[in-house]
Design a protein around this motif. Structure first.
Motif, PDB file in Angstrom:
ATOM      1  N   ASP A   1      -3.586   4.012  -3.671  1.00  0.00           N
ATOM      2  CA  ASP A   1      -3.072   2.778  -2.441  1.00  0.00           C
ATOM      3  C   ASP A   1      -2.269   1.810  -3.369  1.00  0.00           C
ATOM      4  O   ASP A   1      -0.786   1.267  -2.725  1.00  0.00           O
TER       5      ASP A   1
ATOM      6  N   CYS B   1       0.831   3.691   0.982  1.00  0.00           N
ATOM      7  CA  CYS B   1       0.882   5.061   2.710  1.00  0.00           C
ATOM      8  C   CYS B   1       1.836   4.211   3.582  1.00  0.00           C
ATOM      9  O   CYS B   1       2.978   4.652   3.577  1.00  0.00           O
TER      10      CYS B   1
ATOM     11  N   PHE C   1      -5.454  11.574   0.622  1.00  0.00           N
ATOM     12  CA  PHE C   1      -4.100  10.565   1.800  1.00  0.00           C
ATOM     13  C   PHE C   1      -3.309  10.193   1.160  1.00  0.00           C
ATOM     14  O   PHE C   1      -1.699  10.395   0.665  1.00  0.00           O
ATOM     15  N   HIS C   2      -3.321   9.166  -0.197  1.00  0.00           N
ATOM     16  CA  HIS C   2      -2.355   7.846  -0.626  1.00  0.00           C
ATOM     17  C   HIS C   2      -1.387   9.111  -1.596  1.00  0.00           C
ATOM     18  O   HIS C   2      -0.566   9.374  -1.758  1.00  0.00           O
TER      19      HIS C   2
ATOM     20  N   ASP D   1       0.886  -1.023  -0.193  1.00  0.00           N
ATOM     21  CA  ASP D   1      -0.332   0.332   0.082  1.00  0.00           C
ATOM     22  C   ASP D   1       0.742   1.167  -0.084  1.00  0.00           C
ATOM     23  O   ASP D   1       1.790   1.606   0.840  1.00  0.00           O
TER      24      ASP D   1
HETATM   25 ZN    ZN Z   1      -2.840   3.236   2.516  1.00  0.00          ZN
END
Ligand code: ZN
Ligand code: 3PZ
Length: 312
Positions: free
Chosen positions: A266, A226, A275-276, A224
């Motif tokens: 992700d 992140c 976020f990613h 992933d």
């Molecule tokens: Zn993630």
């Protein structure tokens, strides 16, 4: 593979920042201040922060401050350490930390330290090493680490170290990459990395690299983007980043881009999100991808911002 579509990602961030009514905005409404930190830091790493009207952002951030001194995830929301850090980080990006009532914010953060040195995220009391990092990072950025018992805070974090060299959210909890970043980041900021077994932890961390080149958060999990932050920043801080294949990780992150509409997901072919996109760009910055500003692995802010705070 190709290369980083930086202009597209900047345009994607600016588009999402403006939208307030779409489903994503509603889901994320409770942590909008986190989203602002992810988006604005991505723009700064891409050299595009001046595309944002800083007065508008700063007045909105300050409208999220609660009478207690802490910040909520949006206007009128209850304060929490997680949002207080994002507020401080955003003000740091704009070199506007002096906008804060430093004593009020630092008193709020210090009020959440427990007898055993741990931190609660807010007045409801949940304890997690995530909150130790957020408290220590926040206080370091506003130069008020003296307001807490740093020795006890460090002792509590060390009490969460596992036999595999990793760290969990509380003593005895399973090692997880997110918690490892928080504990290693807090230990780095407090000059306490001598408590870490760098070879044992470095081994656990480099084992997170899968054959795709991506990093996962625990054994047997899917890679992933992140984790390109949680694992990689930890490896850099303990000086073991040469134990992973950096080129393969760069390729994994670049394969997660939507080169058409901008944004990073992700994993390849999933939906992109802010976020990613942030953790992908920040991960590439840690991998010294050309054209990106360097980011500090412990403070999760551009190095020039950290130098301005600590070296001016
Ligand atoms: Zn993630
Ligand atoms: C899409 O379902 C979700 C699920 C949870 C969340 S969340 O609890 O608010 N949050 C922040 C987050 C934001 C976005 C975006 N935009 C996307 C995901 C994501 N996750 C979930 C995730 C990321 N990698 C895999 N997973 C499953 C982390 C989580 C926890 C977290 C918060 C702050 C800082 C670090 C981590 C939001 C959306």
């Amino acid at each position: 593979m190709g290369e980083l579509a930086g202009e597209k990602h900047a345009a994607y961030i600016l588009k999402v920042e403006k939208k307030k009514d779409n489903l994503e905005a509603v889901i994320m409404e409770h942590l909008r201040i986190n989203g602002a930190y992810w988006g604005l830091t991505t723009l700064d790493i891409l050299g595009k922060l001046e595309a944002v009207d800083q007065e508008t952002v700063i007045s909105w951030i300050m409208s999220c401050q609660h009478s207690s001194g802490g910040f909520g995830g949006n206007e009128g929301h209850d304060p929490h350490l997680l949002y207080t850090l994002s507020a401080i980080q955003i003000l740091a990006l704009f070199n506007k930390i002096e906008t804060l009532d430093i004593d009020k914010v630092s008193s709020y953060i210090a009020s959440l330290q427990n007898e055993d040195g741990s931190f609660s995220g807010d007045i409801w009391g949940e304890i997690d090493t995530r909150f130790s990092y957020v408290a220590i990072c926040s206080l370091a950025l506003i130069k008020r680490l003296d307001k807490i018992n740093v020795e006890n805070a460090v002792k509590y974090i060390v009490s969460c170290k596992n036999l595999d060299g990793g760290f969990g959210c509380t003593p005895g909890a399973e090692s997880h990459a997110g918690q490892i970043f928080c504990c290693i980041g807090a230990l780095a900021i407090t000059g306490s990395l001598h408590y870490v077994d760098k070879d044992l932890l470095g081994w656990w961390l480099c084992e997170r690299q899968t054959k795709s080149g991506g990093l996962n958060g625990r054994p047997e999990k899917l890679p992933d983007v992140c984790y390109s932050w949680w694992v990689l920043s930890s490896l850099i801080i303990i000086d073991r980043v040469h134990w992973i294949d950096k080129e393969k990780l760069v390729k994994f992150i670049l394969d997660c881009q939507d080169t058409e509409n901008g944004g990073i997901s992700d994993r390849p072919d999933d939906a992109v999100d802010v976020f990613h996109t942030y953790f992908g760009v920040a991960g590439l910055s840690l991998l010294e991808y050309p054209g990106l500003k360097a980011i500090d692995p412990a403070y999760a802010l551009p190095v020039d911002v950290i130098n301005r705070i600590f070296l001016h």
